[in-house]
Scaffold this motif. Structure first.
Motif, PDB file in Angstrom:
ATOM      1  N   GLY A 181       9.929 -12.086  47.521  1.00 26.54           N
ATOM      2  CA  GLY A 181      11.461 -12.107  48.468  1.00 26.54           C
ATOM      3  C   GLY A 181      12.038 -10.612  48.226  1.00 26.54           C
ATOM      4  N   LYS A 207      10.762 -18.352  23.268  1.00 27.67           N
ATOM      5  CA  LYS A 207      12.431 -18.441  22.538  1.00 27.67           C
ATOM      6  C   LYS A 207      12.296 -19.616  21.484  1.00 27.67           C
ATOM      7  N   ARG A 244       7.513 -18.078  29.559  1.00 32.15           N
ATOM      8  CA  ARG A 244       8.759 -17.543  28.926  1.00 32.15           C
ATOM      9  C   ARG A 244       9.458 -18.277  28.078  1.00 32.15           C
ATOM     10  N   GLU A 261      10.284  -8.542  50.739  1.00 29.08           N
ATOM     11  CA  GLU A 261      10.429  -8.881  52.016  1.00 29.08           C
ATOM     12  C   GLU A 261      11.741  -8.480  52.415  1.00 29.08           C
ATOM     13  N   ALA A 271      12.601 -14.278  45.143  1.00 28.87           N
ATOM     14  CA  ALA A 271      13.445 -15.543  45.141  1.00 28.87           C
ATOM     15  C   ALA A 271      13.576 -15.938  43.809  1.00 28.87           C
ATOM     16  N   ARG A 321      15.227  -1.294  36.529  1.00 27.33           N
ATOM     17  CA  ARG A 321      14.135  -2.240  36.200  1.00 27.33           C
ATOM     18  C   ARG A 321      13.789  -2.937  37.332  1.00 27.33           C
ATOM     19  N   GLY A 335      13.240  -9.157  41.820  1.00 32.22           N
ATOM     20  CA  GLY A 335      12.003  -9.810  41.541  1.00 32.22           C
ATOM     21  C   GLY A 335      11.470 -10.905  42.233  1.00 32.22           C
ATOM     22  N   GLU A 368       3.672 -13.934  45.460  1.00 32.41           N
ATOM     23  CA  GLU A 368       3.962 -15.627  45.523  1.00 32.41           C
ATOM     24  C   GLU A 368       2.676 -16.283  45.301  1.00 32.41           C
TER      25      GLU A 368
HETATM   26  N1  3HC Z   1      13.874 -15.138  39.410  1.00 32.45           N
HETATM   27  C1  3HC Z   1      14.576 -15.313  38.514  1.00 32.45           C
HETATM   28  N2  3HC Z   1      14.281 -14.892  37.359  1.00 32.45           N
HETATM   29  C2  3HC Z   1      13.082 -14.142  36.992  1.00 32.45           C
HETATM   30  C3  3HC Z   1      12.302 -13.945  38.043  1.00 32.45           C
HETATM   31  C4  3HC Z   1      12.789 -14.426  39.405  1.00 32.45           C
HETATM   32  N3  3HC Z   1      12.104 -13.956  40.368  1.00 32.45           N
HETATM   33  N4  3HC Z   1      11.361 -13.276  37.653  1.00 32.45           N
HETATM   34  C5  3HC Z   1      11.683 -12.953  36.356  1.00 32.45           C
HETATM   35  N5  3HC Z   1      12.839 -13.685  35.839  1.00 32.45           N
HETATM   36  C6  3HC Z   1      13.267 -13.692  34.798  1.00 32.45           C
HETATM   37  C7  3HC Z   1      12.276 -14.413  33.732  1.00 32.45           C
HETATM   38  O1  3HC Z   1      12.248 -16.103  33.752  1.00 32.45           O
HETATM   39  C8  3HC Z   1      12.828 -13.780  32.331  1.00 32.45           C
HETATM   40  O2  3HC Z   1      13.683 -14.495  31.877  1.00 32.45           O
HETATM   41  P1  3HC Z   1      14.258 -14.731  30.387  1.00 32.45           P
HETATM   42  O3  3HC Z   1      14.406 -13.360  29.886  1.00 32.45           O
HETATM   43  O4  3HC Z   1      15.339 -15.860  30.345  1.00 32.45           O
HETATM   44  O5  3HC Z   1      13.018 -15.476  29.790  1.00 32.45           O
HETATM   45  C9  3HC Z   1      13.205 -12.359  32.656  1.00 32.45           C
HETATM   46  O6  3HC Z   1      13.548 -12.447  34.262  1.00 32.45           O
HETATM   47  C10 3HC Z   1      12.199 -11.333  32.387  1.00 32.45           C
HETATM   48  O7  3HC Z   1      10.919 -11.590  32.768  1.00 32.45           O
HETATM   49  P2  3HC Z   1       9.474 -11.237  32.116  1.00 32.45           P
HETATM   50  O8  3HC Z   1       9.743 -11.649  30.676  1.00 32.45           O
HETATM   51  O9  3HC Z   1       8.483 -11.716  33.158  1.00 32.45           O
HETATM   52  O10 3HC Z   1       9.765  -9.865  32.378  1.00 32.45           O
HETATM   53  P3  3HC Z   1       8.771  -8.315  32.503  1.00 32.45           P
HETATM   54  O11 3HC Z   1       9.529  -7.097  32.710  1.00 32.45           O
HETATM   55  O12 3HC Z   1       7.390  -8.601  31.830  1.00 32.45           O
HETATM   56  O13 3HC Z   1       8.454  -8.958  34.097  1.00 32.45           O
HETATM   57  C11 3HC Z   1       8.622  -9.373  36.356  1.00 32.45           C
HETATM   58  C12 3HC Z   1       9.359  -8.789  35.196  1.00 32.45           C
HETATM   59  C13 3HC Z   1       7.671  -8.186  36.981  1.00 32.45           C
HETATM   60  C14 3HC Z   1       9.844  -9.534  37.517  1.00 32.45           C
HETATM   61  C15 3HC Z   1       7.916 -10.672  36.153  1.00 32.45           C
HETATM   62  O14 3HC Z   1       9.090 -11.531  35.475  1.00 32.45           O
HETATM   63  C16 3HC Z   1       7.603 -11.410  37.481  1.00 32.45           C
HETATM   64  O15 3HC Z   1       6.345 -11.200  37.825  1.00 32.45           O
HETATM   65  N6  3HC Z   1       8.215 -12.249  38.056  1.00 32.45           N
HETATM   66  C17 3HC Z   1       8.117 -13.190  39.100  1.00 32.45           C
HETATM   67  C18 3HC Z   1       8.130 -12.421  40.408  1.00 32.45           C
HETATM   68  C19 3HC Z   1       7.672 -13.517  41.567  1.00 32.45           C
HETATM   69  O16 3HC Z   1       6.581 -14.264  41.478  1.00 32.45           O
HETATM   70  N7  3HC Z   1       8.444 -13.353  42.533  1.00 32.45           N
HETATM   71  C20 3HC Z   1       8.102 -14.116  43.742  1.00 32.45           C
HETATM   72  C21 3HC Z   1       8.983 -15.196  43.419  1.00 32.45           C
HETATM   73  S1  3HC Z   1       8.713 -16.254  45.019  1.00 32.45           S
HETATM   74  C22 3HC Z   1       9.427 -15.531  46.242  1.00 32.45           C
HETATM   75  O17 3HC Z   1       9.966 -14.563  46.358  1.00 32.45           O
HETATM   76  C23 3HC Z   1       9.387 -16.440  47.676  1.00 32.45           C
HETATM   77  C24 3HC Z   1       9.726 -15.747  48.726  1.00 32.45           C
HETATM   78  O18 3HC Z   1       8.813 -15.195  49.410  1.00 32.45           O
HETATM   79  C25 3HC Z   1      10.445 -16.535  49.619  1.00 32.45           C
END
Ligand code: 3HC
Ligand code: NAI
Length: 699
Positions: A106, A284, A280, A109, A65, A59, A63, A129
């Motif tokens: 991340g 629930k 999200r 990255e 940070a 999967r 995803g 981001e």
């Molecule tokens: N960290 C922790 N939990 C995360 C997460 C993450 N980055 N991304 C998703 N989750 C969790 C969700 O909260 C959800 O939890 P739940 O089941 O308890 O509700 C579960 O994963 C499933 O998420 P979705 O319902 O969104 O499932 P999808 O399969 O539709 O999508 C995904 C998965 C594509 C990974 C989507 O969740 C997503 O786009 N996530 C955000 C990704 C993101 O924005 N990442 C950047 C973070 S900022 C960063 O990385 C900073 C760095 O540059 C320093």
């Protein structure tokens, strides 16, 4: 094989395989970061290991940070993500990132820090981001341009959209696409890299290739600045990416880090991160676990092909679910079908739909004047006139014809769902599915849980909402449910402002400046002022003593129903939708104030925002307190998706948090003490007072 916290470590021949294992999506929380560094150190220390593969699950590689860590001390604990990536990049043994599923933020990255990257063709790579009001803060703005060029990198960073790995085949971003078993392929790649003595490629050592970089960046600044007025992140993304050209890699990283930390503190990023989590959370339901059985919904019957029935039918056929559409009369059925067809034809003209898809969707709709077609549907949604008598007839008929185990739903805006359920012998199968107009476009769905609604019926509805691409929020039964109940308060506060001295155009301008898609009076003109008037008239006839006159009633009595009559709070030129302030309305307001002995006072924009938004917040607190909404963030989701509340504010309840609940309480108390106001309305809700006293927030 051994288990570090959140990582698995195996050795295959001479290659160490580090598997990230922090479900659901390998968010790079502290435990996982520690696990990666420890696994790396272990592989470096083992003389039998000559290369390292880092991989995730089917999967998600990762995803990004861990969003659950944002705002907690853990997010800053060492090793931070920058440290982890530095450790990977400076490894003396080749590191191969093997990517399946998503590699986002991340996560990507981290992969960019590896010496080599291999991926499944359908893996999704992205830096999303910006959607959280941030920028890639672990080297993404410096490494991606070095691999794919300035323009492509900036596009990915600004859009935040994921890109399939196959797109990058043959670019320095990906060393191989792996069609078969990913880890086997990655291990073979690593063995070959060692055998061929391939040099360790460190992205930091590359130079960004872009002729006329300065001109390109200036162009980007201009366009991005103009297109992202309420959000600071996009321009900061451009600034960070710009540093990848003019500065050394380490200077660039430093600039990126500072910009990232700055954005993390902005109210806009807080709002967007709140929305991500609130969306999200909304799905629930506390007492309905993931193991609740769900009923199969393979076909749907809709009663009423008017404004709502037509849009609801489109939502289902768009998701491939066949619909039986019932009307009372042939003309109404023909009209409803013609409207649906016209909507699809408009999409066809805009190139958003093909003729084949149009035909397929129309083919999924079976029009009918008889309930016979309802005998086998799994779900019926009633969208007839808002009259309890009409709904009674419909539900009694549904109860007779529908098979056992099917679900009976009503799209009522305000009628009592428990009363509707009591028209049937199966109240456990009855639920409210309150769509918003236009139902084929609006994402929001209020799922109204009656006193007797079965848990499986609720679970099925929540799952179905996802299938038809709606965002569902559960509401208890009350007048107006969550959204319209709050909007009524918002409307009352706006009317008070008109009485006190403001004009509709001033109130709307202030609300639009705050970020609402449309001011409340424009919204009223669009929805039709006759609807609210009819409700007030009904209540006034039932209880004349409780009636308080308002200007809106004068407008409706003068036949000013809004856009559809060419005049409401504004006037409209034929065929146009632009609201034009109308001296006739100003005169009506002046007369109204004189009759009521009101001396108008000067109203500031700040006053307008305070009164309208805090009125919503106060009612929102009551809704949470009464258990009508499960959580405050659900109210934000309703407002953001159903009423045009601006995303950069995160919804009314988050806005209240950002203002500080103690300040909200003080303001409400001050207003409640003003002469002539509705004291009950303005008295702060007990939950609001309690949270403010405890120094807490709604979220
Ligand atoms: N960290 C922790 N939990 C995360 C997460 C993450 N980055 N991304 C998703 N989750 C969790 C969700 O909260 C959800 O939890 P739940 O089941 O308890 O509700 C579960 O994963 C499933 O998420 P979705 O319902 O969104 O499932 P999808 O399969 O539709 O999508 C995904 C998965 C594509 C990974 C989507 O969740 C997503 O786009 N996530 C955000 C990704 C993101 O924005 N990442 C950047 C973070 S900022 C960063 O990385 C900073 C760095 O540059 C320093
Ligand atoms: P509408 O008047 O556009 O459509 C109602 C349709 O139902 C008409 O085409 C009518 O012919 C048909 N109808 C009436 N009685 C019938 C019966 N016994 N059998 C079969 N068909 C029958 O009304 P609209 O706006 O679509 O509203 C429908 C319901 O949705 C109402 O309960 C309303 O409160 C609710 N609603 C309306 C919203 C809106 O913005 N219009 C938003 C959300 C809910």
């Amino acid at each position: 094989m051994t288990q570090q916290p959140s990582t698995r470590y195996d050795v295959r021949g001479t290659v160490a395989v580090v598997t990230l294992s922090n479900p659901p999506v390998n968010g790079l929380g502290h435990a996982l970061r520690v696990g990666i560094v420890n696994s790396l150190d272990r592989a470096l220390a083992d003389p039998k290991v000559s290369a390292i593969v880092i991989t995730g699950s089917d999967r998600a590689f990762s995803g990004g940070a861990d969003v659950r860590e944002f705002g907690t001390p853990k997010s800053g604990f060492e090793p931070n993500l920058g440290t982890v990536i530095k450790a990977v990049e400076s490894s003396t043994k080749p590191v191969v990132a093997a990517i399946a599923g998503v590699a986002l933020g991340g996560g990507l990255e981290l992969a960019l820090g590896a010496h080599f990257r291999v991926a499944r063709p359908d893996a999704q790579l992205g830096l999303p981001e910006v959607k959280l009001g941030l920028l890639p803060g672990a080297g993404g703005t410096q490494r991606l341009p070095r691999l794919v060029g300035l323009e492509a990198a900036l596009n990915m960073i600004l859009s935040g959209a994921p890109v399939p790995a196959a797109t990058f085949a043959g670019t320095p971003l990906l060393d191989a696409i792996i069609e078969g078993d990913l880890v086997d392929g990655a291990v073979q790649f690593a063995e070959k890299a060692v055998a061929d003595k391939l040099p360790l490629k460190r992205v930091r050592d590359l130079k960004v290739k872009q002729p006329d970089a300065d001109a390109f960046l200036q162009f980007a600044r201009n366009t991005v600045g103009a297109a992202s007025k309420n959000f600071p992140a996009p321009l900061k993304c451009v600034e960070a990416v710009a540093a990848s050209v003019g500065k050394s890699f380490d200077e660039g990283l430093k600039i990126e880090r500072e910009l990232f930390l700055g954005l993390m503190q902005t109210p806009e990023s807080r709002a967007l991160r709140h929305i991500f989590q609130a969306e999200r959370a909304a799905s629930k339901v506390a007492d309905v676990g993931d193991d609740t059985p769900v009923r199969a919904i393979e076909s749907v019957g809709i009663i009423g092909a008017g404004t709502m029935g037509g849009g609801i039918a489109m939502s289902f056929v768009n998701a491939g679910i066949p619909v039986v559409l019932l009307e009372a009369r042939q003309e109404a059925l023909d009209k409803g079908l013609a409207t649906i067809r016209k909507n699809y034809e408009n999409s066809l003209k805009k190139g958003k739909l093909t003729q084949a898809k149009l035909d397929e969707r129309m083919g999924l709709i079976t029009p009918t004047l008889s309930y016979d077609g309802f005998r086998n549907v799994d779900l019926a949604i009633e969208a007839v006139f808002e009259s309890i008598e009409v709904k009674e007839t419909v539900f009694k008929t549904l109860d007779e014809v529908m098979k056992p185990g099917s679900i009976l739903a009503s799209n009522t805006s305000a009628l009592n769902l428990d009363q509707i359920a009591a028209f049937t012998k199966r109240p456990q199968d009855v639920i409210g599915l309150h769509f918003f107009s236009p139902a084929n476009v609006m994402r929001l769905l209020e799922v109204v849980r009656g006193a007797k609604t079965g848990k499986d019926v609720l679970a099925t509805s929540m799952q179905l909402a996802k299938k038809i691409k709606k965002i569902a929020v559960v509401s208890g039964v009350c007048d107006g449910f969550i959204g319209n109940r709050i909007v009524a308060r918002y409307g009352m506060a706006a009317n008070d402002l008109i009485n006190a001295g403001a004009l509709p155009q001033q109130v709307d301008a202030a609300l639009q400046k705050f970020g609402l898609a449309m001011g409340i009076f424009r919204m009223g003109d669009l929805a039709g002022l006759d609807i609210g008037y009819a409700g007030r008239k009904r209540r006034r006839e039932a209880n004349p003593a409780a009636y308080t006159p308002i200007v809106a009633d004068r407008l409706a009595e003068a036949g000013r129903f809004g856009q559809k009559t060419g005049a409401g709070w504004y006037r409209y030129e034929a065929g146009k939708r632009d609201p034009i302030p109308d001296p006739v309305v100003e005169q009506m307001i002046t007369d109204f104030r004189k009759e009521r002995g009101i001396t108008p006072r000067k109203i500031s924009d700040e006053d307008i925002i305070e009164r309208t938004i805090f009125a919503m917040v106060n009612e929102g607190a009551r809704i949470v307190e009464e258990g009508i909404a499960q959580r405050a963030s659900d109210i934000d989701i309703v407002y953001l998706n159903g009423y045009g509340f601006p995303a950069h504010r995160g919804g009314p309840m988050l806005y209240a948090d950002q203002v500080g609940l103690a300040n909200v309480v003080r303001a409400l108390k001050r207003i409640a003490a003003e002469p002539g106001v509705d004291v009950k309305f303005w008295t702060p809700a007990p939950l609001l007072v309690k949270l403010a006293e405890e120094g807490k927030n709604f979220n």
